[in-house]
Structures are given as structure tokens and as C-alpha cells.
Design an enzyme around this catalytic site. Structure first.
Site, PDB file in Angstrom:
ATOM      1  N   GLY A 154      14.474  -5.524 -35.606  1.00  0.00           N
ATOM      2  CA  GLY A 154      13.903  -5.297 -34.282  1.00  0.00           C
ATOM      3  C   GLY A 154      14.278  -6.416 -33.337  1.00  0.00           C
ATOM      4  N   THR A 155      14.107  -6.119 -32.060  1.00  0.00           N
ATOM      5  CA  THR A 155      14.339  -7.138 -31.043  1.00  0.00           C
ATOM      6  C   THR A 155      13.094  -7.185 -30.180  1.00  0.00           C
ATOM      7  OG1 THR A 155      16.669  -6.605 -31.054  1.00  0.00           O
ATOM      8  CG2 THR A 155      15.875  -7.836 -29.163  1.00  0.00           C
ATOM      9  N   GLY A 156      12.578  -8.381 -29.978  1.00  0.00           N
ATOM     10  CA  GLY A 156      11.364  -8.514 -29.160  1.00  0.00           C
ATOM     11  C   GLY A 156      11.684  -9.194 -27.850  1.00  0.00           C
ATOM     12  N   THR A 157      10.673  -9.849 -27.322  1.00  0.00           N
ATOM     13  CA  THR A 157      10.826 -10.496 -26.019  1.00  0.00           C
ATOM     14  C   THR A 157      11.742 -11.707 -26.110  1.00  0.00           C
ATOM     15  OG1 THR A 157       8.499  -9.945 -25.875  1.00  0.00           O
ATOM     16  CG2 THR A 157       9.425 -11.143 -24.027  1.00  0.00           C
TER      17      THR A 157
ATOM     18  N   ALA B 105      13.370 -12.779 -29.318  1.00  0.00           N
ATOM     19  CA  ALA B 105      14.124 -12.969 -30.555  1.00  0.00           C
ATOM     20  C   ALA B 105      14.669 -11.669 -31.123  1.00  0.00           C
ATOM     21  CB  ALA B 105      13.201 -13.610 -31.594  1.00  0.00           C
ATOM     22  N   THR B 106      15.598 -11.841 -32.100  1.00  0.00           N
ATOM     23  CA  THR B 106      16.069 -10.700 -32.878  1.00  0.00           C
ATOM     24  C   THR B 106      15.688 -10.974 -34.332  1.00  0.00           C
ATOM     25  OG1 THR B 106      17.898 -10.479 -31.359  1.00  0.00           O
ATOM     26  CG2 THR B 106      18.107  -9.306 -33.437  1.00  0.00           C
ATOM     27  N   VAL B 107      15.258  -9.944 -34.997  1.00  0.00           N
ATOM     28  CA  VAL B 107      14.777 -10.130 -36.368  1.00  0.00           C
ATOM     29  C   VAL B 107      15.661  -9.334 -37.331  1.00  0.00           C
ATOM     30  CG1 VAL B 107      12.783  -9.908 -37.908  1.00  0.00           C
ATOM     31  CG2 VAL B 107      12.430 -10.437 -35.495  1.00  0.00           C
TER      32      VAL B 107
ATOM     33  N   LYS C 256      13.734 -14.344 -38.266  1.00  0.00           N
ATOM     34  CA  LYS C 256      13.614 -14.185 -36.809  1.00  0.00           C
ATOM     35  C   LYS C 256      14.432 -15.272 -36.134  1.00  0.00           C
ATOM     36  CE  LYS C 256      10.082 -14.344 -33.243  1.00  0.00           C
ATOM     37  NZ  LYS C 256       8.713 -13.936 -32.946  1.00  0.00           N
TER      38      LYS C 256
ATOM     39  N   ASP D 236      -0.005 -12.842 -26.993  1.00  0.00           N
ATOM     40  CA  ASP D 236       0.994 -11.775 -26.818  1.00  0.00           C
ATOM     41  C   ASP D 236       0.684 -10.619 -27.784  1.00  0.00           C
ATOM     42  OD1 ASP D 236       3.238 -10.500 -25.839  1.00  0.00           O
ATOM     43  OD2 ASP D 236       4.656 -11.582 -27.098  1.00  0.00           O
TER      44      ASP D 236
HETATM   45  P1  ADP Z   1       9.626 -11.456 -30.371  1.00  0.00           P
HETATM   46  O1  ADP Z   1       8.992 -12.800 -30.487  1.00  0.00           O
HETATM   47  O2  ADP Z   1      10.965 -11.547 -29.730  1.00  0.00           O
HETATM   48  O3  ADP Z   1       8.748 -10.466 -29.675  1.00  0.00           O
HETATM   49  P2  ADP Z   1       8.912 -10.295 -32.907  1.00  0.00           P
HETATM   50  O4  ADP Z   1       8.496 -11.317 -33.900  1.00  0.00           O
HETATM   51  O5  ADP Z   1       7.837  -9.566 -32.235  1.00  0.00           O
HETATM   52  O6  ADP Z   1       9.909 -10.916 -31.845  1.00  0.00           O
HETATM   53  O7  ADP Z   1       9.877  -9.252 -33.643  1.00  0.00           O
HETATM   54  C1  ADP Z   1      10.491  -8.181 -32.960  1.00  0.00           C
HETATM   55  C2  ADP Z   1      10.411  -6.909 -33.804  1.00  0.00           C
HETATM   56  O8  ADP Z   1      11.060  -7.116 -35.066  1.00  0.00           O
HETATM   57  C3  ADP Z   1       8.992  -6.490 -34.164  1.00  0.00           C
HETATM   58  O9  ADP Z   1       8.422  -5.685 -33.150  1.00  0.00           O
HETATM   59  C4  ADP Z   1       9.202  -5.732 -35.476  1.00  0.00           C
HETATM   60  O10 ADP Z   1       9.563  -4.394 -35.203  1.00  0.00           O
HETATM   61  C5  ADP Z   1      10.377  -6.460 -36.129  1.00  0.00           C
HETATM   62  N1  ADP Z   1       9.865  -7.497 -37.069  1.00  0.00           N
HETATM   63  C6  ADP Z   1       9.454  -8.736 -36.744  1.00  0.00           C
HETATM   64  N2  ADP Z   1       9.055  -9.428 -37.811  1.00  0.00           N
HETATM   65  C7  ADP Z   1       9.199  -8.601 -38.880  1.00  0.00           C
HETATM   66  C8  ADP Z   1       8.923  -8.733 -40.296  1.00  0.00           C
HETATM   67  N3  ADP Z   1       8.392  -9.861 -40.783  1.00  0.00           N
HETATM   68  N4  ADP Z   1       9.160  -7.684 -41.097  1.00  0.00           N
HETATM   69  C9  ADP Z   1       9.659  -6.535 -40.567  1.00  0.00           C
HETATM   70  N5  ADP Z   1       9.937  -6.350 -39.257  1.00  0.00           N
HETATM   71  C10 ADP Z   1       9.718  -7.360 -38.398  1.00  0.00           C
HETATM   72 MG    MG Z   2       7.149  -9.681 -30.347  1.00  0.00          MG
END
Ligand code: ADP
Ligand code: MG
Length: 475
Positions: free
Chosen positions: A21-24, A26-28, A44, A137
């Protein structure tokens, strides 16, 4: 190098694979440890560009602290690394995806399911609150699920938001205003209470399938955020009064009027005491042992009350148990306890019929004496109505409420030496001879044991759980 469409970055000791996934910020990625165990983790990758220099240092200190945190409803941060461009957080992998996807796939969640998630979220927030950590958040994308089957909620992405203002240098809002408290968007000045607003939005979205500020255009969204209208809850699907009350108190625009953390943790809809957890079974069993003991001693009403309390823990214990065989075994046992409690209920009810006859005269005497005491009269009248309803077989919530209200009022009067102001219960009244009022000089106190008999002819308040629980579904 980490980033949106690029190949996964290289990281010591791990093989990074698919993007989760990609959030605000980071990319995970999903990753495997290179050691023998080939442990699966989530990595992450946070771009240092989203942080200023001071924040990088603070964030690294914070991550050290977060590494020590262990909680069943918080994503475990196992380790971290960094290079010139990125900070890499090595986390527990959550195979169930995030709550946003979970809700979208089901459109809406039944109140019962939403409540279990809410309890788990509250548990994580309580832990963070006790450690003075705010999330800042909270949104369904930051709430992960451990597994696709029987998922446990895991809170992610906390402790970082304080280093990453929702506003960038060009005063552009980052993140989703749909989940941000109005004071965060409008005033750029906020505190930990914004988390409670976000909990309200998440619960709202889980129950109604969209967040309260869902809009077709940015202008509409802005208008909704800036408005001072109270958040209206849709009438469908119907929700319990506790659930509606909590939603309304979380989604209070004014942070000073919003429910506090303490009130939230103690709210009846959150009811953390009865949330499914590893202790539920143990608590249920301890109560059942007590119930059986009281039953053997012939104390039917105490046994009944204990069985009912035990069931309040057995229901969450069943939810928590993941092993099918153990679950079935608990279900069978619970069935037996329910049958025994049904028998006890019938026994207690028939005893109460006899006591009713003894109780009535006491009530009549009390009424006679309370003729010029309006509050006392009203409370006794309420008790009479409750008794009459019970006699008619109306063993429902209204009857229970009448009992509770009348007893509550009578207990108040009992504590108050002069319940109806001047000319209250007579001092040293010779009506004491009737046995209903104990005329202590200057106190005019009612005698508790008679009061009890007068209000609850069966000598026992029908506990709410007794009235309700045989109709509850298990598991
Ligand atoms: P950001 O800080 O950029 O918002 P996140 O930590 O929220 O990043 O991660 C972005 C997305 O990645 C999440 O919404 C989720 O879908 C996926 N993700 C994050 N951490 C995990 C994890 N530990 N296991 C599985 N998926 C994850
Ligand atoms: Mg997030």
C-alpha cells in the site's frame, strides 16, 4: 530507492516483494527475512523529504520508543534502518489488509461487528493514552487486520503524525480531511482530542458505509467541515441507543464539549470490560464456579445472578476463541448453564409470588403513611405499577426500569432525613407501630428491609441481564 512506481528498494537482511500500500508519507512492501526462518514482515519506506531535519532526529528517537511497545492491537514495530533518503520501518505483517477495504467489501458492518472492532481500537488507544501518545491520523487506512479470517484489529501509523504536520510548507493540506477533526482543518490548532473525533468518523463509516463529510466536490466538503451544524445520524440502519449516543458524543465539533478519553473508555457501547479477549473465558469460568457453589447452597437468586454475569463474559469468550473444537465445547457448556439458569429463574419467580403476598401489606402501610409526602407517594406508586406489571407477566425492560427508578428514588429518600421538605416523614411517628417506618427522632428514616420488601416483592431486583440474556444469540 523507495517510491511509488519504482522497484522495491534494497534493504539489509530482507527481500522486498509486492507493494502492500501507499499512504500519505510512505510506501509499504511485503518482505521476507533472509535468515533461516524466512520471517514475513512489512517494510514501510518513509521518504526523508517529507520531514524537516529536526523532525528526522525526533522521529528516530520516537521510533526507538515505539520499538519497545507491545500490544495485541498495535502493529508491532520490529526494527528500523535508514539511508540517505529513507527511513525503513520493519513491521509485523498484517495479512487481512486495512479496515477501509474490509468496510468497502461489505458496504456496511453490522453494529455487533463494528462494536468488536471499536472495542479493540479503544483498547489500543487506551494503551497509547496511558503512554501519552496521540495518533493524530486515525482513519480506516491506518487500521490493519491481522488475518482475513477472524481478524484482529491492529492500529498502525501512530507516533509519526506529530512530526508530520497535516499542512505542508505551501499550506496545502496533506492526508484526508474526511477523518480530521474540524479544528485540525480549520484552526490548525489541536490536541489529542482530534483522535476521538476520528474514532467517531471511523465508527460512522463502518455503520453507514461512508464518512459523515462524504461529498461530491471540494466546495461541498469545505462547507460541511466549516459548518457549525451538528452531525446528523442517518435513521437507517437502526442502531442501539448506546451506539447512537456514542457517535453523537464523538462527533461533537467543539473539542471542549466532545466526549473525553475517560468517558469514552467507560462508555456503555465501548464496554471494555466485556470485550472479547484472552481473559474473557477465565472471568466467565470464575463466575460460573461461584454460581454453582451458590446453587448447591440453595441460594437460587444469587446463583441466577452469577450465571447471568458469567454469560456476559462467555459471549465475548466465544467470539475470542478461534479453535473450532474448543468453541463448540464452550457453546455446549454455556447451553447447560443457560438451562440451569432458566430453571433457577422459574424458581425465583415462584418464590416471589409468595413474597408478593407478604410484601403487599407493607406497601399499603407505607402508602398510607406517605399520603402527604408527594415524592414518597410517587416512588411507591411506581413500585406498585412495577409489581402489577410483573404479576401480569410483563417481565420486560419497562418493568425493570420502573423497579430501578422506584428503588433509586426510595433509596434517595432513605438517605435524606427530610425528603419532602418541611413536614416530611414524621419524627418519632407512632405509626412506627405499623412497622413500616422507623421513626428515629429527627431522621424519619424508612426501615431498609421493609422498604426492600415493599419495592421488590421477590426480595431481588430483576437484574437487567436476567431479563435479557436468554434471548441473546451466542457466538
Ligand atoms: P502512511 O504513513 O504513508 O500513511 P501506512 O503505514 O498507513 O503509510 O501504510 C500505507 C498502507 O500500506 C496501509 O493503508 C495498508 O494498506 C498497507 N500497510 C501498512 N502497514 C502494513 C502492514 N504492517 N501489513 C500489511 N499492510 C500494511
Ligand atoms: Mg497511513
Amino acid at each position: 530507492m523507495a517510491g511509488g512506481g519504482c522497484a522495491p528498494p534494497r534493504l539489509d537482511g530482507f527481500v522486498l516483494t509486492e507493494r502492500l500500500g501507499t499512504g500519505t508519507y510512505a510506501t509499504v512492501y511485503k518482505a521476507y527475512g533472509k535468515r533461516d526462518t524466512r520471517e514475513v514482515v512489512a517494510v514501510k519506506c518513509v521518504s526523508k523529504r517529507s520531514l524537516n531535519r529536526a523532525s528526522v532526529e525526533n522521529l528516530l528517537t520516537e521510533i526507538e520508543i515505539l520499538k519497545t511497545i507491545r500490544h495485541p492491537h498495535i502493529v508491532e514495530l520490529k526494527d528500523f534502518q535508514w539511508d540517505s533518503d529513507h527511513i525503513y520501518l520493519i513491521m509485523e505483517f498484517c495479512a487481512g489488509g486495512d479496515l477501509s477495504r474490509f468496510i468497502r467489501m461489505r458496504r456496511i458492518l453490522p453494529e455487533k461487528v463494528a462494536r468488536i472492532f471499536l472495542q479493540q481500537l479503544a483498547c489500543a488507544l487506551k494503551f497509547l493514552h496511558d503512554h501519552n501518545i496521540s495518533h493524530l491520523d486515525l482513519k480506516p487506512q491506518n487500521i490493519l487486520l491481522s488475518t482475513p479470517e477472524n481478524p484482529q484489529l491492529k492500529l498502525a501509523d501512530f507516533g509519526f503524525a506529530q512530526y508530520m504536520s497535516p499542512w505542508d510548507e505551501k499550506h496545502v493540506l496533506r492526508g484526508s480531511p474526511l477523518y480530521m477533526a474540524p479544528e485540525m482543518v480549520c484552526r490548525q490548532q489541536y490536541d489529542a482530542r482530534v483522535d476521538l473525533w476520528s474514532v467517531g468518523v471511523i465508527l460512522y463509516e463502518a455503520l453507514f458505509g461512508r464518512p459523515p463529510f462524504a461529498s461530491r466536490s471540494f466546495a461541498e466538503l469545505e462547507e460541511k467541515i466549516r459548518s457549525d451544524r451538528a452531525i446528523e445520524l442517518p435513521s437507517r440502519p437502526p442502531l442501539s441507543p448506546e451506539c447512537r449516543d456514542l457517535l453523537q458524543r464523538l462527533l461533537e465539533r467543539d473539542p471542549l464539549k466532545r466526549i473525553s478519553f475517560e468517558e469514552f473508555f467507560a462508555h456503555p457501547f465501548v464496554d471494555m470490560e466485556h470485550m472479547p479477549g484472552p481473559e474473557s473465558f477465565c472471568k466467565a469460568t470464575n463466575l460460573v464456579v461461584e454460581a454453582v457453589k451458590k446453587d448447591q447452597e440453595g441460594d437460587a437468586s444469587a446463583a441466577l445472578s452469577l450465571y447471568c454475569k458469567a454469560l456476559e463474559y462467555f459471549v465475548p469468550a466465544l467470539h475470542y476463541e478461534s479453535d473450532a473444537r474448543r468453541k463448540e465445547a464452550i457453546r455446549t457448556k454455556v447451553g447447560q448453564y443457560i438451562s440451569r439458569a432458566e430453571e433457577l429463574k422459574a424458581l425465583v419467580a415462584s418464590k416471589s409470588k409468595n413474597l408478593l403476598q407478604q410484601g403487599n401489606p407493607a406497601r399499603e402501610i407505607l402508602k398510607e403513611m406517605a399520603k402527604d409526602k408527594p415524592r414518597l407517594c410517587a416512588a411507591l406508586e411506581m413500585a406498585s405499577v412495577a409489581v402489577a406489571r410483573e404479576e401480569e407477566g410483563k417481565d420486560d425492560g419497562d418493568t425493570l426500569e420502573l423497579y430501578q427508578q422506584s428503588l433509586g428514588e426510595l433509596l434517595l429518600l432513605l438517605a435524606d432525613p427530610d425528603p419532602d421538605g418541611p413536614g416530611g416523614v414524621p419524627e418519632g411517628s407512632d405509626q412506627d407501630a405499623g412497622g413500616a417506618i422507623h421513626g428515629q427522632r429527627g431522621s424519619g428514616r424508612l426501615r431498609p428491609e421493609l422498604l426492600h420488601l415493599a419495592v421488590t416483592p421477590n426480595g431481588m431486583l430483576p437484574a437487567p441481564r436476567c431479563c435479557r440474556w436468554p434471548r441473546r444469540r451466542l457466538g
